[in-house]
Design a protein around this motif. Structure first.
Motif, PDB file in Angstrom:
ATOM      1  N   ARG A  60       0.841  -1.213   0.000  1.00  0.00           N
ATOM      2  CA  ARG A  60       0.000   0.000   0.000  1.00  0.00           C
ATOM      3  C   ARG A  60       0.869   1.253   0.000  1.00  0.00           C
ATOM      4  NH1 ARG A  60      -3.218  -3.141   3.576  1.00  0.00           N
ATOM      5  NH2 ARG A  60      -2.200  -2.191   5.401  1.00  0.00           N
ATOM      6  N   TYR A  61       1.948   1.215   0.774  1.00  0.00           N
ATOM      7  CA  TYR A  61       2.858   2.372   0.818  1.00  0.00           C
ATOM      8  C   TYR A  61       3.483   2.600  -0.558  1.00  0.00           C
ATOM      9  CZ  TYR A  61       6.720   5.426   2.020  1.00  0.00           C
ATOM     10  OH  TYR A  61       7.589   6.481   2.048  1.00  0.00           O
ATOM     11  N   ASP A 121       0.671   4.123  -2.793  1.00  0.00           N
ATOM     12  CA  ASP A 121       0.154   5.434  -2.372  1.00  0.00           C
ATOM     13  C   ASP A 121       1.237   6.507  -2.270  1.00  0.00           C
ATOM     14  OD1 ASP A 121      -2.291   4.210  -2.178  1.00  0.00           O
ATOM     15  OD2 ASP A 121      -2.197   3.910  -0.007  1.00  0.00           O
ATOM     16  N   SER A 122       2.426   6.134  -1.809  1.00  0.00           N
ATOM     17  CA  SER A 122       3.458   7.145  -1.530  1.00  0.00           C
ATOM     18  C   SER A 122       4.575   7.199  -2.561  1.00  0.00           C
ATOM     19  CB  SER A 122       4.063   6.892  -0.137  1.00  0.00           C
ATOM     20  OG  SER A 122       3.067   6.977   0.868  1.00  0.00           O
ATOM     21  N   PRO A 152      -0.647  -0.080  -9.047  1.00  0.00           N
ATOM     22  CA  PRO A 152      -1.384  -1.078  -8.260  1.00  0.00           C
ATOM     23  C   PRO A 152      -1.476  -2.394  -9.018  1.00  0.00           C
ATOM     24  CG  PRO A 152      -2.885   0.547  -9.186  1.00  0.00           C
ATOM     25  CD  PRO A 152      -1.500   1.044  -9.475  1.00  0.00           C
ATOM     26  N   SER A 172       7.858  10.881  -6.272  1.00  0.00           N
ATOM     27  CA  SER A 172       6.686  10.653  -7.132  1.00  0.00           C
ATOM     28  C   SER A 172       6.878  11.306  -8.494  1.00  0.00           C
ATOM     29  CB  SER A 172       5.423  11.194  -6.459  1.00  0.00           C
ATOM     30  OG  SER A 172       5.151  10.485  -5.274  1.00  0.00           O
TER      31      SER A 172
END
Length: 347
Positions: A69-70, A73-74, A79, A334
């Protein structure tokens, strides 16, 4: 007319089958190995609900879900449904890779595969087949090495499972491994294995440290232990890469008139020197004095060129990614990953 076309197509298929029979046979063998694993995986919900499955290992499985998840998301990792199933290896390795290099040149042998491109290694789900490939390469004059594989990415073709061997790793090692493999599923450039592996190593290490810091804190044992391992790891990598440059320089002095005896003697003396000086490397843990590390090889088991080309493949471009990330993107990960996705076409 249609009959002639069908017969022509059949003839083409037969010719291609004969021409590529080895590749087809290898592909079938790999497909069987992959499907054997997929067929015997268990959904994570079932594993986590199993009262006989140790709680300590369930915690590692749940940690993998946090890491994933990290990463999404980060970090901006794509996914996927990877790591939503579990495969029990029962303590046995399940995949080996063969690496080969020219005997007097750090030049890796490459294998060409449809769709995914060229690789400087060849994987096997059967140890016997891997040993057979090693013997064939040795007879052709290559330096060879056989490595056990702790994880791999199918690049989105299949749902990669959590392997039971992963759960033996520390928090930092586990985070690095999972993020490394997820990076392959996010960005994988055809015919550029060195780029792919160096990028996944860079993202895996950066992401692991950020995850540990966020979850446990910058001064936590998990974070400090990981940093300690990285300090020594970077020293070791730099040492081995210096060794590859020395070997490249030595091999450049060889010519067709250089006697085989001289080539062998100078090659192994230099490799022994590279290995011997590993003993001078040490790391300083956060709370104690420096600890010298034990050497990985002895004089009866020196690494050959296949070991050194592996380091060139996996670690040679680390500074390139780090510099680009820090200088061009001001450590905005990112944005950096988004730039890489846009710039480099991926499978």
């Amino acid at each position: 007319m249609l009959r002639k076309i069908l017969l022509a197509l059949l003839g083409v298929c037969i010719v291609l089958g004969i021409w590529y029979h080895e590749l087809i046979g290898y592909g079938w063998m790999q497909a069987k190995g992959q499907f054997r694993i997929l067929w015997n995986t268990r959904p994570l919900e079932e594993v986590l609900a199993d009262a006989s499955f140790p709680d300590s290992l369930k915690q590692k499985i749940e940690l993998i879900q946090e890491i994933k998840r990290y990463a999404v998301d980060s970090l901006g990792i794509n996914p996927s449904k990877n790591y939503t199933t579990f495969y029990d290896q029962h303590g046995q390795p399940i995949l080996w890779v063969v690496v080969a290099s020219e005997k007097y040149r750090l030049n890796a042998k490459e294998w060409e595969f449809p769709v995914i491109g060229t690789f400087a290694y060849k994987g096997f789900f059967e140890r016997e087949r891997a040993n057979q490939q090693l013997d064939e390469l040795k007879q052709l004059g290559y330096d060879t090495r056989l490595n056990e594989v702790s994880a791999w990415s199918t690049l989105g073709f299949f749902r990669d499972p959590i392997l039971s061997s992963m759960l033996k790793r520390s928090e930092g090692q586990l985070a690095e491994l999972i993020i490394h493999e997820l990076t392959h599923g996010t960005l994988f450039v055809k015919d550029n294995l060195e780029y792919n592996e160096n990028l996944a190593d860079f993202v895996g290490e950066y992401g692991a440290l950020k995850f540990l810091t966020q979850k446990y804190g910058a001064r936590s044992p998990a974070t400090l232990d990981y940093l300690d391992s990285k300090v020594y790891g970077e020293k070791y990598d730099e040492h081995i890469l210096r060794g590859t440059r020395k070997l490249d320089s030595l091999y450049a002095t060889y010519n067709p008139r250089t006697p085989e005896r001289v080539k062998e003697d100078t090659k192994w003396r230099l490799i022994d020197q590279i290995v011997e000086t590993v003993d001078t490397l040490e790391t300083k843990p956060a709370s104690s004095s420096p600890i010298p590390k034990k050497r990985r090889f002895n004089k009866q088991n020196l690494p050959n060129n296949a070991y050194f080309v592996g380091y060139k493949t996996y670690r040679q471009q680390q500074n390139r990614f780090r510099s680009e990330f820090e200088e061009k993107f001001d450590r905005n990960f990112s944005a950096y990953l988004a730039y890489l996705k846009k710039t480099y076409p991926s499978l």
